[in-house]
Design a protein around this motif. Sequence first.
Motif, PDB file in Angstrom:
ATOM      1  N   GLY A 220      61.122  40.984  28.968  1.00  0.00           N
ATOM      2  CA  GLY A 220      60.809  39.723  28.313  1.00  0.00           C
ATOM      3  C   GLY A 220      59.594  39.013  28.873  1.00  0.00           C
ATOM      4  N   TRP A 221      58.983  39.559  29.902  1.00  0.00           N
ATOM      5  CA  TRP A 221      57.831  38.914  30.534  1.00  0.00           C
ATOM      6  C   TRP A 221      56.572  39.767  30.399  1.00  0.00           C
ATOM      7  CZ3 TRP A 221      59.033  36.540  35.978  1.00  0.00           C
ATOM      8  CH2 TRP A 221      60.139  35.677  35.892  1.00  0.00           C
ATOM      9  N   SER A 222      56.419  40.508  29.338  1.00  0.00           N
ATOM     10  CA  SER A 222      55.318  41.461  29.208  1.00  0.00           C
ATOM     11  C   SER A 222      53.948  40.857  29.482  1.00  0.00           C
ATOM     12  CB  SER A 222      55.322  42.102  27.826  1.00  0.00           C
ATOM     13  OG  SER A 222      56.513  42.790  27.621  1.00  0.00           O
ATOM     14  N   ALA A 223      53.628  39.744  28.853  1.00  0.00           N
ATOM     15  CA  ALA A 223      52.304  39.148  29.035  1.00  0.00           C
ATOM     16  C   ALA A 223      52.105  38.653  30.462  1.00  0.00           C
ATOM     17  CB  ALA A 223      52.079  38.009  28.034  1.00  0.00           C
ATOM     18  N   TYR A 224      53.119  38.021  31.024  1.00  0.00           N
ATOM     19  CA  TYR A 224      53.014  37.523  32.396  1.00  0.00           C
ATOM     20  C   TYR A 224      52.837  38.691  33.370  1.00  0.00           C
ATOM     21  CZ  TYR A 224      54.043  34.960  36.683  1.00  0.00           C
ATOM     22  OH  TYR A 224      53.974  34.411  37.944  1.00  0.00           O
ATOM     23  N   CYS A 225      53.692  39.701  33.239  1.00  0.00           N
ATOM     24  CA  CYS A 225      53.590  40.879  34.112  1.00  0.00           C
ATOM     25  C   CYS A 225      52.224  41.547  33.975  1.00  0.00           C
ATOM     26  CB  CYS A 225      54.685  41.890  33.786  1.00  0.00           C
ATOM     27  SG  CYS A 225      56.359  41.356  34.185  1.00  0.00           S
ATOM     28  N   ALA A 226      51.767  41.719  32.738  1.00  0.00           N
ATOM     29  CA  ALA A 226      50.477  42.370  32.507  1.00  0.00           C
ATOM     30  C   ALA A 226      49.328  41.549  33.077  1.00  0.00           C
ATOM     31  CB  ALA A 226      50.267  42.604  31.014  1.00  0.00           C
ATOM     32  N   GLY A 227      49.372  40.240  32.892  1.00  0.00           N
ATOM     33  CA  GLY A 227      48.317  39.381  33.430  1.00  0.00           C
ATOM     34  C   GLY A 227      48.256  39.447  34.943  1.00  0.00           C
ATOM     35  N   LYS A 228      49.403  39.359  35.585  1.00  0.00           N
ATOM     36  CA  LYS A 228      49.435  39.398  37.051  1.00  0.00           C
ATOM     37  C   LYS A 228      49.086  40.788  37.582  1.00  0.00           C
ATOM     38  CE  LYS A 228      50.399  35.163  38.232  1.00  0.00           C
ATOM     39  NZ  LYS A 228      49.490  34.375  39.097  1.00  0.00           N
ATOM     40  N   ALA A 229      49.530  41.853  36.896  1.00  0.00           N
ATOM     41  CA  ALA A 229      49.151  43.210  37.310  1.00  0.00           C
ATOM     42  C   ALA A 229      47.648  43.408  37.144  1.00  0.00           C
ATOM     43  CB  ALA A 229      49.922  44.250  36.496  1.00  0.00           C
ATOM     44  N   GLY A 230      47.096  42.859  36.073  1.00  0.00           N
ATOM     45  CA  GLY A 230      45.648  42.905  35.879  1.00  0.00           C
ATOM     46  C   GLY A 230      44.918  42.173  36.982  1.00  0.00           C
ATOM     47  N   LEU A 231      45.465  41.052  37.410  1.00  0.00           N
ATOM     48  CA  LEU A 231      44.868  40.292  38.507  1.00  0.00           C
ATOM     49  C   LEU A 231      44.877  41.118  39.801  1.00  0.00           C
ATOM     50  CD1 LEU A 231      43.650  37.547  39.329  1.00  0.00           C
ATOM     51  CD2 LEU A 231      45.982  36.831  39.918  1.00  0.00           C
ATOM     52  N   ASP A 232      45.975  41.814  40.054  1.00  0.00           N
ATOM     53  CA  ASP A 232      46.030  42.702  41.226  1.00  0.00           C
ATOM     54  C   ASP A 232      44.922  43.750  41.173  1.00  0.00           C
ATOM     55  OD1 ASP A 232      48.283  41.321  42.111  1.00  0.00           O
ATOM     56  OD2 ASP A 232      49.637  43.047  41.987  1.00  0.00           O
ATOM     57  N   MET A 233      44.731  44.367  40.020  1.00  0.00           N
ATOM     58  CA  MET A 233      43.689  45.386  39.887  1.00  0.00           C
ATOM     59  C   MET A 233      42.304  44.763  40.000  1.00  0.00           C
ATOM     60  SD  MET A 233      42.824  48.479  39.777  1.00  0.00           S
ATOM     61  CE  MET A 233      44.313  49.383  39.417  1.00  0.00           C
ATOM     62  N   PHE A 234      42.141  43.570  39.479  1.00  0.00           N
ATOM     63  CA  PHE A 234      40.865  42.867  39.614  1.00  0.00           C
ATOM     64  C   PHE A 234      40.525  42.673  41.094  1.00  0.00           C
ATOM     65  CE2 PHE A 234      38.629  38.649  39.732  1.00  0.00           C
ATOM     66  CZ  PHE A 234      37.407  39.109  39.270  1.00  0.00           C
ATOM     67  N   VAL A 235      41.490  42.274  41.897  1.00  0.00           N
ATOM     68  CA  VAL A 235      41.270  42.109  43.341  1.00  0.00           C
ATOM     69  C   VAL A 235      40.855  43.441  43.965  1.00  0.00           C
ATOM     70  CG1 VAL A 235      42.508  41.728  45.522  1.00  0.00           C
ATOM     71  CG2 VAL A 235      42.672  40.045  43.670  1.00  0.00           C
ATOM     72  N   ARG A 236      41.531  44.494  43.621  1.00  0.00           N
ATOM     73  CA  ARG A 236      41.180  45.802  44.163  1.00  0.00           C
ATOM     74  C   ARG A 236      39.770  46.199  43.746  1.00  0.00           C
ATOM     75  NH1 ARG A 236      45.390  50.068  42.868  1.00  0.00           N
ATOM     76  NH2 ARG A 236      44.348  51.110  44.586  1.00  0.00           N
ATOM     77  N   SER A 237      39.397  45.878  42.508  1.00  0.00           N
ATOM     78  CA  SER A 237      38.057  46.192  42.010  1.00  0.00           C
ATOM     79  C   SER A 237      36.984  45.397  42.741  1.00  0.00           C
ATOM     80  CB  SER A 237      37.978  45.927  40.508  1.00  0.00           C
ATOM     81  OG  SER A 237      38.853  46.784  39.818  1.00  0.00           O
ATOM     82  N   ILE A 238      37.254  44.133  43.025  1.00  0.00           N
ATOM     83  CA  ILE A 238      36.310  43.323  43.808  1.00  0.00           C
ATOM     84  C   ILE A 238      36.058  43.994  45.151  1.00  0.00           C
ATOM     85  CG2 ILE A 238      36.018  41.157  45.088  1.00  0.00           C
ATOM     86  CD1 ILE A 238      37.689  39.821  42.846  1.00  0.00           C
ATOM     87  N   ASN A 239      37.132  44.393  45.812  1.00  0.00           N
ATOM     88  CA  ASN A 239      36.978  45.039  47.121  1.00  0.00           C
ATOM     89  C   ASN A 239      36.182  46.335  47.014  1.00  0.00           C
ATOM     90  OD1 ASN A 239      38.284  43.041  48.636  1.00  0.00           O
ATOM     91  ND2 ASN A 239      40.282  43.903  48.156  1.00  0.00           N
ATOM     92  N   ALA A 240      36.394  47.087  45.956  1.00  0.00           N
ATOM     93  CA  ALA A 240      35.626  48.318  45.759  1.00  0.00           C
ATOM     94  C   ALA A 240      34.153  48.004  45.514  1.00  0.00           C
ATOM     95  CB  ALA A 240      36.202  49.112  44.585  1.00  0.00           C
ATOM     96  N   GLU A 241      33.884  46.990  44.706  1.00  0.00           N
ATOM     97  CA  GLU A 241      32.499  46.632  44.387  1.00  0.00           C
ATOM     98  C   GLU A 241      31.728  46.128  45.604  1.00  0.00           C
ATOM     99  OE1 GLU A 241      32.378  43.926  41.066  1.00  0.00           O
ATOM    100  OE2 GLU A 241      33.552  45.295  39.823  1.00  0.00           O
ATOM    101  N   TYR A 242      32.406  45.465  46.510  1.00  0.00           N
ATOM    102  CA  TYR A 242      31.734  44.883  47.675  1.00  0.00           C
ATOM    103  C   TYR A 242      31.980  45.677  48.956  1.00  0.00           C
ATOM    104  CZ  TYR A 242      30.325  40.849  44.988  1.00  0.00           C
ATOM    105  OH  TYR A 242      29.721  40.031  44.060  1.00  0.00           O
ATOM    106  N   ALA A 243      32.538  46.863  48.844  1.00  0.00           N
ATOM    107  CA  ALA A 243      32.867  47.674  50.025  1.00  0.00           C
ATOM    108  C   ALA A 243      31.651  47.976  50.895  1.00  0.00           C
ATOM    109  CB  ALA A 243      33.559  48.969  49.603  1.00  0.00           C
TER     110      ALA A 243
END
Length: 178
Positions: free
Chosen positions: A79-102
Amino acid sequence: MRPHTRRDKLDHDRSIASDHHHGHLARARRRSGTGTALLTNLAAPMTMTAAFLAHTERFGCPRKILAISSGAARRPIEGWSAYCAGKAGLDMFVRSINAEYAQAPAERAVRAVALAPGVVDTGMQATIRDADFAQVQRFRDLKENDQLASADDTAQRIAAYLERPDFGSTELDDIRNT
Protein backbone atom coordinates in the motif's frame (compact mmCIF):
# COMPACT_ATOMS: atom_id res chain seq x y z
CA MET A 1 0.76 11.74 -22.68
CA ARG A 2 -1.77 9.02 -23.15
CA PRO A 3 -0.47 5.58 -22.17
CA HIS A 4 -0.34 2.75 -24.66
CA THR A 5 -2.28 0.05 -22.86
CA ARG A 6 -4.36 -3.04 -23.22
CA ARG A 7 -6.55 -4.16 -20.39
CA ASP A 8 -3.85 -6.53 -19.14
CA LYS A 9 -0.72 -4.55 -19.99
CA LEU A 10 0.83 -1.26 -19.00
CA ASP A 11 3.70 0.08 -21.08
CA HIS A 12 6.00 1.79 -18.57
CA ASP A 13 7.83 3.54 -21.39
CA ARG A 14 4.81 5.79 -21.83
CA SER A 15 3.11 6.05 -18.44
CA ILE A 16 3.60 5.66 -14.74
CA ALA A 17 1.25 3.69 -12.51
CA SER A 18 1.28 4.79 -8.92
CA ASP A 19 -0.46 5.05 -5.58
CA HIS A 20 -0.86 7.49 -2.74
CA HIS A 21 1.32 7.12 0.35
CA HIS A 22 -1.15 4.64 1.86
CA GLY A 23 -3.34 2.83 -0.60
CA HIS A 24 -3.40 -0.15 -2.87
CA LEU A 25 -1.77 0.34 -6.26
CA ALA A 26 -4.79 -0.91 -8.22
CA ARG A 27 -6.87 1.98 -6.81
CA ALA A 28 -4.19 4.58 -7.57
CA ARG A 29 -5.89 6.13 -10.56
CA ARG A 30 -8.52 7.54 -8.20
CA ARG A 31 -6.00 9.51 -6.15
CA SER A 32 -3.53 12.27 -6.95
CA GLY A 33 -0.98 11.62 -4.20
CA THR A 34 1.56 9.70 -6.25
CA GLY A 35 3.05 12.72 -7.93
CA THR A 36 3.22 14.48 -4.59
CA ALA A 37 4.91 11.50 -2.93
CA LEU A 38 7.54 11.24 -5.67
CA LEU A 39 8.04 15.00 -5.79
CA THR A 40 8.45 15.24 -2.02
CA ASN A 41 10.61 12.17 -1.50
CA LEU A 42 12.74 12.16 -4.63
CA ALA A 43 12.47 15.05 -7.09
CA ALA A 44 12.65 17.86 -4.52
CA PRO A 45 15.70 16.42 -2.71
CA MET A 46 17.44 15.87 -6.05
CA THR A 47 16.73 19.45 -7.11
CA MET A 48 17.87 20.90 -3.79
CA THR A 49 21.02 18.77 -3.82
CA ALA A 50 21.89 19.86 -7.35
CA ALA A 51 21.45 23.51 -6.34
CA PHE A 52 23.55 22.99 -3.19
CA LEU A 53 26.37 21.35 -5.14
CA ALA A 54 26.32 24.02 -7.86
CA HIS A 55 26.30 26.92 -5.40
CA THR A 56 28.98 25.49 -3.10
CA GLU A 57 31.42 24.40 -5.80
CA ARG A 58 33.17 27.79 -5.62
CA PHE A 59 33.78 27.43 -1.88
CA GLY A 60 36.54 24.90 -2.46
CA CYS A 61 35.71 22.87 0.64
CA PRO A 62 34.47 19.36 1.36
CA ARG A 63 30.69 19.05 1.40
CA LYS A 64 28.29 16.68 3.15
CA ILE A 65 24.82 15.66 2.05
CA LEU A 66 22.50 13.83 4.41
CA ALA A 67 19.24 12.59 2.96
CA ILE A 68 16.51 11.31 5.25
CA SER A 69 15.66 7.83 4.04
CA SER A 70 13.25 5.28 5.45
CA GLY A 71 13.02 1.62 6.26
CA ALA A 72 10.37 1.64 3.52
CA ALA A 73 13.15 2.36 1.01
CA ARG A 74 14.74 -0.96 1.88
CA ARG A 75 11.67 -3.15 2.54
CA PRO A 76 8.40 -2.96 0.62
CA ILE A 77 5.25 -2.12 2.54
CA GLU A 78 1.95 -3.09 0.98
CA GLY A 79 0.00 0.00 0.00
CA TRP A 80 3.00 2.34 0.10
CA SER A 81 4.29 1.90 -3.46
CA ALA A 82 4.94 5.57 -4.21
CA TYR A 83 6.50 6.27 -0.82
CA CYS A 84 8.72 3.17 -0.99
CA ALA A 85 9.74 3.95 -4.57
CA GLY A 86 10.51 7.59 -3.78
CA LYS A 87 12.65 6.73 -0.78
CA ALA A 88 14.40 3.86 -2.62
CA GLY A 89 15.10 6.29 -5.45
CA LEU A 90 16.55 8.71 -2.92
CA ASP A 91 18.86 5.96 -1.64
CA MET A 92 20.10 5.31 -5.17
CA PHE A 93 20.50 9.04 -5.78
CA VAL A 94 22.82 9.21 -2.74
CA ARG A 95 24.85 6.30 -4.05
CA SER A 96 25.05 7.98 -7.46
CA ILE A 97 26.31 11.23 -5.92
CA ASN A 98 29.08 9.30 -4.20
CA ALA A 99 29.99 7.58 -7.46
CA GLU A 100 30.02 10.88 -9.37
CA TYR A 101 32.28 12.58 -6.82
CA ALA A 102 34.47 9.56 -5.98
CA GLN A 103 37.47 11.04 -7.81
CA ALA A 104 37.01 14.63 -6.62
CA PRO A 105 40.05 16.18 -4.94
CA ALA A 106 39.86 16.26 -1.13
CA GLU A 107 39.28 20.02 -1.04
CA ARG A 108 36.14 19.57 -3.18
CA ALA A 109 35.02 16.18 -1.87
CA VAL A 110 31.35 15.33 -1.56
CA ARG A 111 30.19 12.67 0.85
CA ALA A 112 26.53 11.67 0.88
CA VAL A 113 24.53 9.44 3.19
CA ALA A 114 20.91 8.29 3.11
CA LEU A 115 20.03 7.89 6.78
CA ALA A 116 16.91 6.11 7.96
CA PRO A 117 15.81 7.74 11.23
CA GLY A 118 13.83 4.81 12.61
CA VAL A 119 10.18 5.08 13.55
CA VAL A 120 9.74 8.59 14.96
CA ASP A 121 6.72 9.93 16.84
CA THR A 122 5.50 12.51 14.32
CA GLY A 123 2.26 13.60 12.71
CA MET A 124 3.06 11.28 9.82
CA GLN A 125 3.05 8.35 12.25
CA ALA A 126 -0.35 9.42 13.60
CA THR A 127 -1.68 9.43 10.03
CA ILE A 128 -0.17 6.00 9.43
CA ARG A 129 -1.82 4.56 12.55
CA ASP A 130 -5.21 5.80 11.31
CA ALA A 131 -4.75 4.28 7.85
CA ASP A 132 -5.95 0.94 6.56
CA PHE A 133 -3.17 -1.29 5.25
CA ALA A 134 -1.77 -4.73 6.00
CA GLN A 135 0.99 -3.69 8.44
CA VAL A 136 -0.88 -0.94 10.30
CA GLN A 137 -1.02 -2.93 13.56
CA ARG A 138 2.78 -2.92 13.76
CA PHE A 139 2.75 0.89 13.86
CA ARG A 140 -0.10 0.96 16.38
CA ASP A 141 1.81 -1.47 18.60
CA LEU A 142 4.97 0.65 18.44
CA LYS A 143 3.01 3.65 19.72
CA GLU A 144 1.09 1.67 22.33
CA ASN A 145 4.31 0.10 23.65
CA ASP A 146 6.11 3.47 23.73
CA GLN A 147 8.67 2.28 21.15
CA LEU A 148 8.67 5.37 18.92
CA ALA A 149 11.69 7.64 19.01
CA SER A 150 11.02 11.25 19.94
CA ALA A 151 11.42 13.84 17.21
CA ASP A 152 13.76 15.92 19.38
CA ASP A 153 16.03 12.97 20.22
CA THR A 154 16.10 11.92 16.57
CA ALA A 155 16.99 15.45 15.44
CA GLN A 156 19.88 15.56 17.94
CA ARG A 157 21.13 12.17 16.75
CA ILE A 158 20.97 13.28 13.11
CA ALA A 159 22.93 16.46 13.92
CA ALA A 160 25.54 14.38 15.75
CA TYR A 161 25.71 11.96 12.82
CA LEU A 162 26.64 14.83 10.50
CA GLU A 163 29.63 15.62 12.71
CA ARG A 164 31.03 12.09 12.80
CA PRO A 165 34.58 11.85 11.44
CA ASP A 166 33.57 8.78 9.44
CA PHE A 167 30.55 10.50 7.85
CA GLY A 168 30.06 9.06 4.39
CA SER A 169 31.83 5.78 5.02
CA THR A 170 28.41 4.08 4.97
CA GLU A 171 26.20 5.32 2.13
CA LEU A 172 22.93 3.80 3.37
CA ASP A 173 22.68 3.85 7.13
CA ASP A 174 20.13 3.65 9.91
CA ILE A 175 20.31 5.91 12.97
CA ARG A 176 19.55 2.87 15.13
CA ASN A 177 22.87 1.33 14.02
CA THR A 178 24.89 4.19 15.49
